[in-house]
Design an enzyme around this catalytic site. Structure first.
Site, PDB file in Angstrom:
ATOM      1  N   CYS A 168      -2.032  -8.221   3.644  1.00  0.00           N
ATOM      2  CA  CYS A 168      -0.626  -8.230   3.265  1.00  0.00           C
ATOM      3  C   CYS A 168       0.169  -7.005   3.686  1.00  0.00           C
ATOM      4  O   CYS A 168       1.380  -7.054   3.803  1.00  0.00           O
ATOM      5  CB  CYS A 168      -0.507  -8.377   1.773  1.00  0.00           C
ATOM      6  N   HIS A 247      -6.493   4.141   2.822  1.00  0.00           N
ATOM      7  CA  HIS A 247      -7.554   3.166   3.064  1.00  0.00           C
ATOM      8  C   HIS A 247      -8.787   3.520   2.244  1.00  0.00           C
ATOM      9  O   HIS A 247      -9.361   4.578   2.419  1.00  0.00           O
ATOM     10  CB  HIS A 247      -7.894   3.166   4.557  1.00  0.00           C
ATOM     11  N   HIS A 338      16.294   1.872  -3.351  1.00  0.00           N
ATOM     12  CA  HIS A 338      15.872   0.472  -3.402  1.00  0.00           C
ATOM     13  C   HIS A 338      14.348   0.349  -3.310  1.00  0.00           C
ATOM     14  O   HIS A 338      13.716   1.120  -2.612  1.00  0.00           O
ATOM     15  CB  HIS A 338      16.505  -0.320  -2.259  1.00  0.00           C
ATOM     16  N   HIS A 342       5.797  -5.673  -2.177  1.00  0.00           N
ATOM     17  CA  HIS A 342       5.194  -6.871  -1.580  1.00  0.00           C
ATOM     18  C   HIS A 342       5.123  -7.999  -2.611  1.00  0.00           C
ATOM     19  O   HIS A 342       4.498  -7.835  -3.654  1.00  0.00           O
ATOM     20  CB  HIS A 342       3.784  -6.555  -1.072  1.00  0.00           C
ATOM     21  N   HIS A 371       9.866 -16.135  -5.674  1.00  0.00           N
ATOM     22  CA  HIS A 371      10.300 -17.439  -6.166  1.00  0.00           C
ATOM     23  C   HIS A 371      10.704 -18.359  -5.017  1.00  0.00           C
ATOM     24  O   HIS A 371      10.313 -19.520  -4.954  1.00  0.00           O
ATOM     25  CB  HIS A 371      11.476 -17.251  -7.124  1.00  0.00           C
ATOM     26  N   ASN A 375       4.149 -16.118  -1.715  1.00  0.00           N
ATOM     27  CA  ASN A 375       3.433 -14.978  -1.132  1.00  0.00           C
ATOM     28  C   ASN A 375       3.203 -15.292   0.339  1.00  0.00           C
ATOM     29  O   ASN A 375       2.319 -16.056   0.684  1.00  0.00           O
ATOM     30  CB  ASN A 375       2.107 -14.780  -1.870  1.00  0.00           C
TER      31      ASN A 375
HETATM   32  C1  LIG Z   1      -1.541  -7.728  10.615  1.00  0.00           C
HETATM   33  O1  LIG Z   1      -2.687  -7.055  10.933  1.00  0.00           O
HETATM   34  C2  LIG Z   1      -3.247  -6.483   9.833  1.00  0.00           C
HETATM   35  C3  LIG Z   1      -4.347  -5.659  10.342  1.00  0.00           C
HETATM   36  O2  LIG Z   1      -5.306  -6.416  10.970  1.00  0.00           O
HETATM   37  C4  LIG Z   1      -3.693  -7.579   8.894  1.00  0.00           C
HETATM   38  O3  LIG Z   1      -4.290  -7.028   7.753  1.00  0.00           O
HETATM   39  C5  LIG Z   1      -2.519  -8.337   8.473  1.00  0.00           C
HETATM   40  O4  LIG Z   1      -2.901  -9.406   7.689  1.00  0.00           O
HETATM   41  C6  LIG Z   1      -1.830  -8.826   9.665  1.00  0.00           C
HETATM   42  N1  LIG Z   1      -0.618  -9.438   9.235  1.00  0.00           N
HETATM   43  C7  LIG Z   1      -0.524 -10.695   9.173  1.00  0.00           C
HETATM   44  C8  LIG Z   1       0.765 -11.205   8.724  1.00  0.00           C
HETATM   45  O5  LIG Z   1      -1.406 -11.411   9.496  1.00  0.00           O
HETATM   46  C1  LIG Z   2      -1.136 -13.092  -1.149  1.00  0.00           C
HETATM   47  O1  LIG Z   2      -1.613 -13.789  -0.048  1.00  0.00           O
HETATM   48  C2  LIG Z   2      -2.622 -13.128   0.664  1.00  0.00           C
HETATM   49  C3  LIG Z   2      -2.934 -13.924   1.861  1.00  0.00           C
HETATM   50  O2  LIG Z   2      -4.189 -14.407   1.901  1.00  0.00           O
HETATM   51  C4  LIG Z   2      -3.827 -12.928  -0.202  1.00  0.00           C
HETATM   52  O3  LIG Z   2      -4.821 -12.228   0.497  1.00  0.00           O
HETATM   53  C5  LIG Z   2      -3.404 -12.144  -1.406  1.00  0.00           C
HETATM   54  O4  LIG Z   2      -4.486 -12.034  -2.273  1.00  0.00           O
HETATM   55  C6  LIG Z   2      -2.266 -12.833  -2.104  1.00  0.00           C
HETATM   56  N1  LIG Z   2      -1.811 -12.025  -3.183  1.00  0.00           N
HETATM   57  C7  LIG Z   2      -2.079 -12.337  -4.438  1.00  0.00           C
HETATM   58  C8  LIG Z   2      -1.613 -11.386  -5.455  1.00  0.00           C
HETATM   59  O5  LIG Z   2      -2.674 -13.342  -4.719  1.00  0.00           O
END
Ligand SMILES: *[C@@H]1O[C@H](CO)[C@@H](O)[C@H](O)[C@H]1NC(C)=O
Ligand SMILES: *[C@@H]1O[C@H](CO)[C@@H](O)[C@H](O)[C@H]1NC(C)=O
Ligand SMILES: *[C@@H]1O[C@H](CO)[C@@H](O)[C@H](O)[C@H]1NC(C)=O
Ligand SMILES: *[C@@H]1O[C@H](CO)[C@@H](O)[C@H](O)[C@H]1NC(C)=O
Ligand SMILES: *[C@@H]1O[C@H](CO)[C@@H](O)[C@H](O)[C@H]1NC(C)=O
Length: 469
Positions: A168, A247, A338, A342, A371, A375
């Protein structure tokens, strides 16, 4: 000891500000956002309450307990009637996605947003020097970056990067990559495409901790145009001030708390473990520790240092880290106007909000983005930003704090400065007037399935774990 810390702290503040002044005129160290374009699905892909419930019922591996758990998660999720789902799932082929399903899902998102991006900025695809495509869970050959280069016939000296698996917070990672590249390439234009592939990643099994991801995840994405060419400054909407990445992958618990794997019967999916809450809190605290000194005025910074010092002393006796404590004594509003959180789920938004002492007005954009669009993983932050813009909240000089969490476990934050008053309706154009909703608790699911909360209470569930984040 305390006095020594304070002196050290003051000293670093002063040196930091001196450096900042020295660097101010180095154009190549700047990162301007010229435009961002979020993806809006087509009408036929809208997922309303009824479709969602039908989708769940379709999974024949589930028992009554699992249905209840899932419905409960959705009821409490804060997701509305109008999010968008991937076509193969709407058509009932979630168990057997084809390669062309995956490709068309990404093509829709990437090409739609890029078409609009080029049209609105008047910049030609052949002027682009750097391309970063960031789609986590899908990697065809030739890569998705090649697909974009091919479609727009981009230059042969273009530098492409496809990053995957970032989760994310990916779009912040991609912006960081661009920012680093800007340090070695003068006056270039860069594009970031950020989205997530859901169609082929639907979990069809019955492990509770794995179906949860299905409930919140929706189609969406965003493309951005960035530059370090100072002559284009006048056209920019925002300028990147700070970016901090944390990280925790070095710790096994944090690494394993959100992971893609197969369940006992071999259904692939995303497993969310309970350690997630702790990992998020630790990553958040560490990240703030780096970011805060860079953005807060000295007075508020001192208060924060004193508080964290006191907290560390109190902590010696033990006690789990909590996200709420991360922001204790911290007055973020002294450094940013602001807050772009996420929109991963209601618990994430509420948790970060509580920790930073934010009010309903501050959290409204994230809640409404959740909403309206769900996600959408990496693209999510930009829908929140779009909401702020459509509501005409963003004025020249305002600063925007962005925060994303992701598998790894990672916490990434950045601060943007708005360079002119913004008021574009963007993807929110047709519905912005109906927001904010009176209260986010009026979930359409809650109306239809409110019984779930009464009877389901005895279940040990992850939703409550999330709520504690
Ligand atoms: C973008 O790349 C990052 C790093 O690999 C990854 O965690 C992320 O999910 C990617 N974004 C999407 C929208 O896939
Ligand atoms: C939001 O979506 C991503 C995509 O897979 C997921 O990894 C993440 O756990 C989701 N967030 C929540 C809070 O569930
Ligand atoms: C940077 O310095 C150059 C001359 O050294 C000047 O022309 C330019 O306007 C300065 N840029 C900014 C952003 O101050
Ligand atoms: C990125 O490029 C590598 C090498 O071309 C490829 O193997 C990988 O699948 C690509 N990843 C994505 C997400 O396209
Ligand atoms: C920077 O932008 C200006 C204005 O659009 C353009 O004339 C110039 O060529 C750009 N610089 C480079 C190196 O492309």
């Amino acid at each position: 000891m305390m006095i020594f810390l304070l002196l050290l702290f003051l000293f670093s503040c002063i040196t930091f500000n001196l450096c900042k002044i020295a660097l101010r005129n180095r154009s190549h160290s700047c990162c301007y956002m010229l435009h961002y374009e979020c993806y809006k699905g087509t009408e036929d892909r809208k997922l309303d309450t009824k479709t969602c419930a039908e989708l769940l019922m379709r999974n024949k591996n589930l028992g009554l307990q699992e249905y209840r758990f899932l419905l409960q998660a959705i009821v409490n999720s804060g997701i509305g009637e109008e999010t968008y789902g991937p076509r193969n799932i709407l058509e009932g082929r979630e168990a057997t996605p084809t390669l062309s399903d995956s490709l068309s899902e990404i093509d829709d998102i990437a090409f739609d947003t890029l078409d609009a991006l080029f049209a609105k900025t008047g910049i030609s695809p052949r002027d682009i020097d750097i391309l970063v495509v960031n789609i986590s869970l899908f990697s065809p050959a030739p890569s998705l970056t090649s697909r974009v280069v091919n479609r727009y016939k981009m230059r042969e000296d273009i530098k492409t990067f496809n990053i995957s698996g970032m989760g994310c917070s990916a779009s912040i990672i991609a912006v960081d990559l661009v920012q680093q590249l800007f340090k070695i390439h003068d006056e270039v234009l860069a594009i970031v495409v950020s989205s997530e592939s859901i169609g082929p990643n639907w979990y069809c099994g019955k492990e509770r901790s794995m179906i949860l991801a299905n409930c919140l995840f929706r189609s969406g994405g965003c493309s951005m145009l960035l530059t370090n060419n100072g002559s284009l400054k006048g056209k920019a909407v925002m300028k990147l001030n700070q970016l901090v990445r944390t990280h925790l992958g070095g710790e096994d618990d944090a690494y394993n708390c959100c992971i893609q794997m197969e369940d006992k019967v071999g259904h692939a999916g995303f497993l969310l473990r309970k350690g997630l809450t702790k990992a998020a809190a630790v990553a958040f605290t560490l990240n703030l520790r780096v970011l805060v000194p860079k953005i807060l005025p000295v007075k508020d910074l001192l208060l924060y240092v004193i508080h964290s010092y006191g907290r560390k002393k109190a902590k010696v006796g033990g006690g789990a880290p909590s996200a709420e404590a991360a922001g204790e004594g911290l007055n973020m509003k002294a450094g940013v106007e602001h807050f772009c959180i996420h929109p991963g789920g209601r618990a994430v938004i509420d948790g970060v909000g509580k920790s930073l002492g934010l009010d309903d007005y501050d959290l409204e954009p994230s809640r409404m983005a959740l909403h309206r669009f769900g996600n959408t993983s990496a693209g999510g932050l930009w829908y929140v930003l779009g909401y702020m813009e459509a509501k005409k909240r963003l004025k020249r000089g305002d600063r925007i704090f962005m925060i994303g969490f992701g598998a790894g476990f990672k916490c990434n934050t950045c601060v943007w400065e708005v360079t002119r008053d913004l008021a574009d309706g963007n993807v929110w154009e047709d519905c912005i007037d109906s927001y904010p909703l009176p209260t986010i608790n009026v979930s359409p699911f809650l109306k239809k399935f409110s019984w779930i909360n009464d009877e389901g209470r005895t279940d040990v569930d992850l939703t409550s774990a999330f709520n504690k984040v």
